[in-house]
Design a protein around this motif. Structure first.
Motif, PDB file in Angstrom:
ATOM      1  N   SER A 134      45.041 119.280 -30.071  1.00  0.00           N
ATOM      2  CA  SER A 134      45.650 118.980 -28.780  1.00  0.00           C
ATOM      3  C   SER A 134      46.979 119.712 -28.608  1.00  0.00           C
ATOM      4  O   SER A 134      47.259 120.291 -27.538  1.00  0.00           O
ATOM      5  N   LEU A 135      47.792 119.689 -29.655  1.00  0.00           N
ATOM      6  CA  LEU A 135      49.085 120.365 -29.572  1.00  0.00           C
ATOM      7  C   LEU A 135      48.919 121.881 -29.469  1.00  0.00           C
ATOM      8  O   LEU A 135      49.659 122.569 -28.724  1.00  0.00           O
ATOM      9  N   GLY A 136      47.928 122.403 -30.185  1.00  0.00           N
ATOM     10  CA  GLY A 136      47.689 123.846 -30.118  1.00  0.00           C
ATOM     11  C   GLY A 136      47.271 124.298 -28.716  1.00  0.00           C
ATOM     12  O   GLY A 136      47.665 125.373 -28.247  1.00  0.00           O
ATOM     13  N   ALA A 137      46.461 123.468 -28.041  1.00  0.00           N
ATOM     14  CA  ALA A 137      46.046 123.824 -26.677  1.00  0.00           C
ATOM     15  C   ALA A 137      47.228 123.807 -25.731  1.00  0.00           C
ATOM     16  O   ALA A 137      47.349 124.661 -24.838  1.00  0.00           O
ATOM     17  N   ASN A 138      48.152 122.848 -25.909  1.00  0.00           N
ATOM     18  CA  ASN A 138      49.332 122.785 -25.038  1.00  0.00           C
ATOM     19  C   ASN A 138      50.217 124.022 -25.221  1.00  0.00           C
ATOM     20  O   ASN A 138      50.758 124.569 -24.250  1.00  0.00           O
ATOM     21  N   ILE A 139      50.350 124.461 -26.478  1.00  0.00           N
ATOM     22  CA  ILE A 139      51.198 125.633 -26.739  1.00  0.00           C
ATOM     23  C   ILE A 139      50.513 126.915 -26.269  1.00  0.00           C
ATOM     24  O   ILE A 139      51.138 127.822 -25.700  1.00  0.00           O
ATOM     25  N   ALA A 140      49.200 126.975 -26.523  1.00  0.00           N
ATOM     26  CA  ALA A 140      48.483 128.211 -26.163  1.00  0.00           C
ATOM     27  C   ALA A 140      48.477 128.449 -24.663  1.00  0.00           C
ATOM     28  O   ALA A 140      48.530 129.603 -24.198  1.00  0.00           O
ATOM     29  N   THR A 141      48.434 127.391 -23.862  1.00  0.00           N
ATOM     30  CA  THR A 141      48.397 127.561 -22.400  1.00  0.00           C
ATOM     31  C   THR A 141      49.794 127.680 -21.791  1.00  0.00           C
ATOM     32  O   THR A 141      49.914 127.732 -20.562  1.00  0.00           O
ATOM     33  N   ALA A 142      50.816 127.703 -22.623  1.00  0.00           N
ATOM     34  CA  ALA A 142      52.193 127.821 -22.110  1.00  0.00           C
ATOM     35  C   ALA A 142      52.633 129.266 -21.993  1.00  0.00           C
ATOM     36  O   ALA A 142      53.830 129.528 -21.797  1.00  0.00           O
ATOM     37  N   GLY A 143      51.719 130.237 -22.115  1.00  0.00           N
ATOM     38  CA  GLY A 143      52.057 131.645 -21.957  1.00  0.00           C
ATOM     39  C   GLY A 143      52.143 132.397 -23.254  1.00  0.00           C
ATOM     40  O   GLY A 143      52.459 133.596 -23.241  1.00  0.00           O
ATOM     41  N   PHE A 144      51.889 131.733 -24.378  1.00  0.00           N
ATOM     42  CA  PHE A 144      51.956 132.443 -25.661  1.00  0.00           C
ATOM     43  C   PHE A 144      50.702 133.267 -25.918  1.00  0.00           C
ATOM     44  O   PHE A 144      50.720 134.163 -26.739  1.00  0.00           O
ATOM     45  N   LEU A 145      49.599 132.930 -25.258  1.00  0.00           N
ATOM     46  CA  LEU A 145      48.358 133.677 -25.410  1.00  0.00           C
ATOM     47  C   LEU A 145      47.909 134.206 -24.046  1.00  0.00           C
ATOM     48  O   LEU A 145      48.152 133.589 -23.013  1.00  0.00           O
ATOM     49  N   ASP A 146      47.246 135.335 -24.091  1.00  0.00           N
ATOM     50  CA  ASP A 146      46.668 135.920 -22.876  1.00  0.00           C
ATOM     51  C   ASP A 146      45.290 135.285 -22.682  1.00  0.00           C
ATOM     52  O   ASP A 146      44.338 135.617 -23.378  1.00  0.00           O
ATOM     53  N   LEU A 147      45.232 134.305 -21.764  1.00  0.00           N
ATOM     54  CA  LEU A 147      43.975 133.595 -21.567  1.00  0.00           C
ATOM     55  C   LEU A 147      42.910 134.480 -20.924  1.00  0.00           C
ATOM     56  O   LEU A 147      41.721 134.148 -20.974  1.00  0.00           O
ATOM     57  N   ASP A 148      43.327 135.607 -20.299  1.00  0.00           N
ATOM     58  CA  ASP A 148      42.318 136.518 -19.734  1.00  0.00           C
ATOM     59  C   ASP A 148      41.602 137.287 -20.833  1.00  0.00           C
ATOM     60  O   ASP A 148      40.450 137.697 -20.656  1.00  0.00           O
ATOM     61  N   ASP A 149      42.269 137.494 -21.957  1.00  0.00           N
ATOM     62  CA  ASP A 149      41.658 138.178 -23.088  1.00  0.00           C
ATOM     63  C   ASP A 149      42.043 137.427 -24.368  1.00  0.00           C
ATOM     64  O   ASP A 149      42.892 137.874 -25.137  1.00  0.00           O
TER      65      ASP A 149
END
Length: 222
Positions: free
Chosen positions: A77-92
């Motif tokens: 759950s915490l990883g998803a919150n951090i990943a969607t905060a701009g640290f990962l490029d969700l388009d790729d």
């Protein structure tokens, strides 16, 4: 009276945090290629595993199994919150993220099964002793004190004999007059036959009396 709905600030905060975490997990699963209903199933799976582990901790006490799966669900759950905060490029998204999202269903199924069906070795509580109806009405038996033993009577101390008693024991025994007359006849007969006075031993032998009595008779004959 109708029950009033009480607004709890902690409950509102929990609903908001749960909704945001739910949305972040959905967005992360959708970015990893899980579209449609599958993207909505991921946040439900993570939250259910988190709740199941927490419930196991609250009901059965701390254990390695419950803490392990609680931390796994919390990390997801915490990883998803951090990943969607701009640290990962969700388009790729990276390959490791796609691998984690693809393997999560099997991991969540394993954790839920272990939490639900693992044996918990709790110490048995000894049953309370069954009380009988007579226990409430039975009065305690009175304590009977032992009777005191009679004290032994003090030993009588023999008193010293009176001086009069000592004098009496030292006096000559009383000699009957009849015995003295008989002894005089024996002495006269002995003097007539032998020409001498009879001695004490011969007198005692002739009369058959004890020595002290013979001495007393001889004193009367002298």
């Amino acid at each position: 009276m109708a029950a009033r709905l009480r607004v709890d600030a902690v409950l509102v905060q929990a609903v908001i945090a749960g909704a945001l975490s739910f949305a972040h997990l959905h967005d992360l699963a959708a970015a990893a290629g899980q579209d449609g209903w599958k993207a909505w199933a991921y946040p439900v799976s993570v939250d259910l595993l988190l709740v199941a582990a927490w419930r196991r901790l609250r009901s059965d006490g701390p254990s390695r199994l419950a803490w392990c799966w609680f931390l796994v669900a919390l990390f997801a759950s915490l990883g998803a919150n951090i990943a969607t905060a701009g640290f990962l490029d969700l388009d790729d998204p990276p390959g490791l993220l796609r691998l984690g999202i693809a393997g999560w269903p099997a991991l969540a199924f394993l954790g839920g099964t272990l939490l639900a069906h693992s044996a918990h070795h709790a110490e048995p509580v000894p049953p309370a002793p069954a009380s009988t109806p007579d226990d409430a009405t039975t009065e305690p038996e009175p304590v009977v004190e032992p009777e005191p033993k009679p004290e032994a009577a003090p030993a009588l101390v023999a008193e010293d004999p009176a001086p009069e008693a000592l004098l009496t024991t030292t006096q000559e025994p009383a000699v009957p007059a009849v015995l003295i007359d008989h002894a005089r006849k024996v002495a006269d007969e002995y003097r007539t036959r032998t020409g001498s006075s009879i001695d004490t031993d011969t007198l005692r032998a002739r009369l058959g009396v004890p020595p002290h009595l013979a001495d007393a008779i001889a004193a009367h004959l002298a």
